[in-house]
Write an enzyme that holds these catalytic residues in place. Structure first.
Site, short mmCIF file in Angstrom:
data_model
loop_
_atom_site.label_atom_id
_atom_site.label_comp_id
_atom_site.label_asym_id
_atom_site.label_seq_id
_atom_site.Cartn_x
_atom_site.Cartn_y
_atom_site.Cartn_z
N GLN A 147 9.87 18.38 -31.40
CA GLN A 147 10.72 19.49 -30.96
C GLN A 147 10.00 20.36 -29.95
OE1 GLN A 147 13.83 20.24 -31.35
NE2 GLN A 147 13.74 22.24 -30.36
N GLU A 148 8.69 20.54 -30.13
CA GLU A 148 7.94 21.41 -29.24
C GLU A 148 7.67 20.76 -27.89
OE1 GLU A 148 7.61 25.03 -31.27
OE2 GLU A 148 6.88 24.48 -29.28
N SER A 149 7.29 19.49 -27.86
CA SER A 149 6.79 18.91 -26.60
C SER A 149 7.27 17.50 -26.33
CB SER A 149 5.27 18.89 -26.62
OG SER A 149 4.79 17.93 -27.58
#
Length: 488
Positions: free
Chosen positions: A317-319
């Protein structure tokens, strides 16, 4: 010449003349104006710039990593340019900002203000960005693509934002047009009202819709209404022109060196970074990318006690499992850590995937441990993930709002309903940390849960998986709109 037509022409030419004069005053070279330096000297003597603003995403709010917002970043740079500190105060609506500048002796107002030359007590900076009025409407309606489609629709607008000016100009050509406008509402309120069926359409600014459209899928963009307006800073007219001219010099410098364009692109250039990319693409990345990092996630899980697949879902989700990822706000690495968080988690190289994954896992554990003991699992985990995205302060505010609404602040279901209310002035004005893009952590946690579910099924070699869809909560309309009648 008919009297009505003559009156219309006089109104049009007066408005055109006033706007032209205001723009000329904003752009005229400094040496051609005699001015007093009293206000600018006072700012430097007291060593701070006093600004009145609004708690909105395009102006000033507390973000995941501290104060942010397009105008806040501009103002912070302007204060540094003057070599003074920055003092920010907020008001709930545009007129409140202007009144505070005039009567509370603020140095300037910055709140997505449209350049409006009709008030002789104010002067404005040169234009900063364009404010394009945009018609948005319910997807349940036939397409709204031209002014004629607005007739007989229930339309809403925010008073003082410039959108009502565009509607009034349109009313010259369509005298039967009517709408409702209110002061104490925000863009998120209007979009929510459209989704709930309380209004058919609204006129907002295009960049505001880009900021919020992800959270209101039932609202469609229609057409640009009229010419773009100019967003400017407002100054009291009775304190000389020195500060206004210094602001103009500063803004001109930012335009020439590209800084202003960079800020515009950072804040308004993208609107899809939280979009769920789809199960097929995710599974493809599970096969192609995850094997390079799965052991690192397992090692971090062994130290922190989390399921390694949850940490992998968070990292995606972050990267999207990109160890070199860098955001416009400066967070970096596979787990997208800020410099302060990295230092706190003993990460000296955010681009090292091993350090980033372990640092992100430690940070998530710290957030979970900071939550009240009364919160049980799995609610505790979902709230910690929300805090990873929006910050612990805003999560506490959402818990407080949940309690105000007779919900349980220790249940994720109730906090999840409260978080989007941080976008609405009615609610964020009642809590400590103010405005937040509260819909984002809801989408953020939902996405991670979806990725986690998929990883669990893939891990058990199952080919089928289930995805849950969650609907945003309904809100009660406690705002009062004034109806702008047709011209009869």
């Amino acid at each position: 010449m008919p009297k009505a037509l003559l009156s219309h022409l006089l109104r049009y030419h007066r408005r055109y003349l006033l706007t032209s004069i205001a723009l000329l005053l904003a752009l005229i070279p400094d040496r051609q104006i005699t001015h007093s330096g009293t206000q600018l000297e006072a700012i430097r003597e007291r060593d701070f710039l006093s600004v009145f603003s609004r708690n909105t995403p395009t102006t000033y709010y507390e973000g995941r990593h501290g104060p942010t917002g397009f105008e806040y970043e501009l103002l912070h740079r302007f204060a540094n340019h003057l070599d003074v500190s920055l003092s920010m105060e907020t008001r709930s609506d545009i007129q409140g900002v202007l009144d505070a500048v005039l009567h509370d002796r603020g140095d300037l107002g910055a709140a997505a203000l449209p350049l409006d030359p009709s008030n002789p007590d104010l002067i404005y900076s040169q234009p900063i960005i364009r404010l394009q009025p945009l018609v948005v409407y319910s997807r349940d309606l036939p397409p709204v693509t031209e002014p004629e489609d607005l007739i007989d629709l229930d339309i809403a607008s925010i008073r003082g934002s410039g959108t009502s000016m565009a509607l009034r100009k349109l009313q010259d050509d369509y005298p039967e047009l009517t709408w409702q406008e209110a002061t104490d509402v925000e863009v998120a309120d209007l979009l929510g009202f459209i989704e709930e069926g309380r209004f058919d359409a609204a006129v907002i600014h295009a960049h505001d819709f880009k900021y919020n459209r992800l959270f209101f899928p039932g609202v469609e963009d229609g057409f640009a209404l009229g010419d773009p307006l100019s967003m400017s800073w407002a100054f009291p007219a009775d304190r000389g022109l020195a500060l206004q001219q210094e602001a103009n010099r500063f803004l001109t410098m930012l335009k020439r060196n590209g800084t202003l364009d960079d800020l515009i692109n950072r804040h308004f250039g993208h609107d899809d970074y939280l979009e769920y990319v789809g199960a097929r693409r995710f599974i493809q990345h599970v096969r192609e990318l995850l094997p390079d990092f799965s052991e690192l996630f397992r090692e971090a899980a062994r130290e922190t006690g989390f399921d390694w697949k949850l940490l992998a879902a968070l990292g995606y989700q972050e990267s999207h499992w990109d160890p070199d990822a860098t955001s416009p706000t400066g967070v970096r690495g596979l787990m997208m850590l800020t410099n302060p968080t990295a230092e706190e988690m003993d990460v000296d190289n955010r681009l090292d995937p091993a350090q980033s994954i372990l640092g992100g896992a430690r940070y998530l554990r710290e957030l979970e441990e900071r939550l009240p003991e009364e919160i049980d699992e799995p609610d505790r985990l979902w709230m910690a993930l929300a805090a990873y995205n929006v910050g612990m302060g805003h999560l506490y505010d959402a818990q407080e709002i949940a309690e105000m609404r007779d919900g349980d602040p220790n249940r994720w279901a109730d906090v999840r309903e409260a978080l989007p209310l941080l976008q609405n002035q009615e609610w964020h004005s009642k809590v400590s940390h103010g405005y937040a893009r509260g819909g984002e952590p809801v989408v953020y946690v939902r996405n991670i849960r979806r990725y986690y579910e998929i990883l669990n099924y893939v891990d058990r070699s199952q080919k089928q998986f289930y995805q849950r869809d969650e609907q945003p909560p309904e809100e009660e309309d406690s705002h009062i709109f004034d109806t702008v009648p047709p011209i009869l």
